[in-house]
Design an enzyme around this catalytic site. Structure first.
Site, mmCIF file in Angstrom:
data_model
loop_
_atom_site.group_PDB
_atom_site.id
_atom_site.type_symbol
_atom_site.label_atom_id
_atom_site.label_comp_id
_atom_site.label_asym_id
_atom_site.label_seq_id
_atom_site.Cartn_x
_atom_site.Cartn_y
_atom_site.Cartn_z
ATOM 1 N N PRO A 86 -26.508 -43.706 -41.252
ATOM 2 C CG PRO A 86 -27.936 -44.113 -42.811
ATOM 3 C CD PRO A 86 -27.755 -43.170 -42.055
ATOM 4 C CD GLU A 113 -35.765 -39.504 -48.949
ATOM 5 O OE1 GLU A 113 -34.870 -40.403 -49.546
ATOM 6 O OE2 GLU A 113 -36.465 -39.874 -48.272
ATOM 7 N NE ARG A 150 -26.792 -50.276 -19.349
ATOM 8 C CZ ARG A 150 -25.670 -51.354 -19.187
ATOM 9 N NH1 ARG A 150 -24.675 -51.122 -19.962
ATOM 10 N NH2 ARG A 150 -25.786 -52.389 -18.421
ATOM 11 C CG ASP A 164 -23.355 -54.358 -19.449
ATOM 12 O OD1 ASP A 164 -24.247 -55.032 -18.760
ATOM 13 O OD2 ASP A 164 -23.016 -53.217 -19.691
HETATM 14 N N1 ADE Z 1 -30.227 -42.328 -39.366
HETATM 15 C C1 ADE Z 1 -30.732 -43.212 -40.058
HETATM 16 N N2 ADE Z 1 -30.339 -44.540 -39.907
HETATM 17 C C2 ADE Z 1 -29.364 -44.520 -39.151
HETATM 18 C C3 ADE Z 1 -28.617 -45.465 -38.536
HETATM 19 N N3 ADE Z 1 -28.746 -46.743 -38.802
HETATM 20 N N4 ADE Z 1 -27.594 -45.056 -37.877
HETATM 21 C C4 ADE Z 1 -27.405 -43.805 -37.447
HETATM 22 N N5 ADE Z 1 -28.319 -42.965 -38.064
HETATM 23 C C5 ADE Z 1 -29.092 -43.228 -38.727
#
Ligand code: ADE
Length: 222
Positions: A86, A113, A150, A164
């Site tokens: 994230p 975690e 794709r 797209d």
């Molecule tokens: N792992 C956990 N959440 C994630 C996200 N939003 N993007 C990429 N990998 C992740």
């Protein structure tokens, strides 16, 4: 293109790789996707892949050794290594097009975690699929594999992705099929007219209208 995925949960990919367009692309050898279990690369006699984080805090942290050894096994001069997190660069359609130019992609899926900070040094790029946290990188990696596959020549008709959403920073135009009148909701006349130039104009106007309404940030980027 070849894609190697490193994960602790290879079974999560079974359905994804065995259905629809992705399945066909693999059968037609337009993409080769191998999913590897990180646990197979641990040197620990008990097959341990994670441990408590130094300094306290809850949750287990993925250890570097199995991931370093797995990446080094698959990596060549042509490889582009992506770490799903994230904290990475936010993924978008432009990045999907960029990734289609890579010959070989290795995707590392984190889980639990987190992962030992030293694992980051393996990655050419860290990618996030949005500002929310999933239980692991598996679903994000599938989003990347799907959106890149794709776009590979021959997987779907070029026309299908030329229009797209997000190409030219515009959302897609509305489409209709039969019946012409569904419970009083009618297909716009222009689409039944056979007048290609008018249809093209109408579609472009609808794209602009929808994008202004829903994604003014994209209009600014144009
Ligand atoms: N792992 C956990 N959440 C994630 C996200 N939003 N993007 C990429 N990998 C992740």
């Amino acid at each position: 293109m070849k894609i190697d995925v490193l994960t602790l949960f290879p079974k999560m990919f079974e359905g994804f790789l065995s259905e629809s367009i992705i399945k066909r692309a693999i059968e037609q050898k337009l993409v080769k996707i191998n999913v590897h279990n990180i646990r197979d690369y641990t040197l620990d006699p008990h097959k341990k892949v994670d441990d408590y984080g130094f300094g306290g805090g809850k949750g287990m942290v993925l250890m570097p050794q199995p991931i370093f050894d797995a990446v080094n096994k698959f990596k060549t001069d042509d490889s582009y290594v992506i770490l799903m997190t994230p904290q990475g660069n936010t993924y978008n359609q432009k990045k999907a097009y960029e990734l289609t130019t890579k010959k070989h992609i290795i995707i590392i899926c984190g889980h639990y975690e987190g992962f030992d900070e030293r694992i980051r040094t393996l990655a050419d790029e860290e990618i996030s699929i949005g500002d929310y946290v999933l239980t692991g990188g598996e679903i994000p990696s599938m989003a990347i594999i799907d959106s890149v596959t794709r776009l590979i020549d021959g997987v779907i008709e070029k026309e299908s992705h030329e229009n797209d959403s997000f190409n030219d920073n515009l959302l897609d135009y509305p489409v209709y099929t039969k019946p012409v009148d569904f419970r009083g909701m009618k297909v716009p006349d222009v689409l039944l007219s056979g007048h290609h130039e008018n249809i093209r104009k109408w579609r472009y106007e609808r794209q602009l209208e929808k994008t202004k309404q829903r994604r003014p940030d994209l209009i600014e980027k144009r």
